[in-house]
Design a protein around this motif. Structure first.
Motif, PDB file in Angstrom:
ATOM      1  N   ASN A 169      56.168  39.397  50.382  1.00 16.46           N
ATOM      2  CA  ASN A 169      57.124  38.958  51.383  1.00 16.46           C
ATOM      3  C   ASN A 169      57.771  37.663  50.898  1.00 16.46           C
ATOM      4  OD1 ASN A 169      58.577  38.418  53.671  1.00 16.46           O
ATOM      5  ND2 ASN A 169      56.824  38.412  55.062  1.00 16.46           N
ATOM      6  N   ASP A 210      59.151  42.556  57.879  1.00 19.99           N
ATOM      7  CA  ASP A 210      59.172  42.390  59.329  1.00 19.99           C
ATOM      8  C   ASP A 210      57.788  42.155  59.916  1.00 19.99           C
ATOM      9  OD1 ASP A 210      61.908  42.801  59.349  1.00 19.99           O
ATOM     10  OD2 ASP A 210      61.690  44.974  59.514  1.00 19.99           O
ATOM     11  N   ASN A 218      53.672  45.665  62.512  1.00 10.23           N
ATOM     12  CA  ASN A 218      55.007  45.877  61.970  1.00 10.23           C
ATOM     13  C   ASN A 218      55.061  45.851  60.446  1.00 10.23           C
ATOM     14  OD1 ASN A 218      57.400  46.740  62.960  1.00 10.23           O
ATOM     15  ND2 ASN A 218      58.281  44.720  63.237  1.00 10.23           N
TER      16      ASN A 218
END
Length: 158
Positions: free
Chosen positions: A13, A49, A63
């Motif tokens: 991420n 997300d 998520n």
């Protein structure tokens, strides 16, 4: 069949490092089904997300997108279900006390295999303001330019 060793990155991420100031990181195990692990072995996942939270003294991640396994049957998993993270009780208490402070959040950073087991790295973080984001981008650009200048100078010396 030989046992796997070392780390193999599945997903990262990068947006989290841009959006948040990372205070502390934790390596956690995840409770997964068989089809989720098979899908991860194909290298398919998305953390962008995703977010983590504590509920009833248990850490959950929600998520995080792990797509359905293509050869899966009726036993296939749902792609965005919430998954339990495995941490020691003392670590959970420490995170829980820090999350009670205003502005702190728990963000997934990376998903990887470590010695054949799926691990997720979550970070205790504070959201950055717009001017902080600009400052970090400026610093990255400056270091990149200086590295290029040094490399060019070395090439000229040869």
């Amino acid at each position: 069949m030989a046992k796997e060793t070392g780390n193999k990155l599945i997903a990262q991420n990068k947006k989290a490092r841009h959006e948040y100031t990372i205070l502390d990181t934790y390596e956690c195990g995840m409770v997964l089904t068989g089809t989720e692990v098979k899908s991860l072995r194909e290298g398919r996942a998305n953390l962008v997300d995703g977010y983590a939270y504590i509920q009833n003294h248990e850490v959950w991640v929600d998520n995080v997108f792990i797509p359905e396994y293509t050869q899966g049957t009726w036993t296939n998993h749902s792609a965005r279900r919430k998954r339990k993270l495995l941490l020691h009780r003392m670590e959970i208490r420490k995170i829980e006390s820090k999350l009670s402070d205003a502005g702190h959040t728990l963000v997934p950073l990376s998903l990887y295999f470590k010695d054949g087991r799926v691990k997720i790295e979550v970070a205790l973080a504070i959201g950055k303001k717009l001017y902080d984001k600009r400052q970090t981008l400026r610093e990255k650009q400056d270091t990149r330019e200086t590295a290029r200048a040094v490399a060019a100078a070395r090439r000229r010396q040869r």
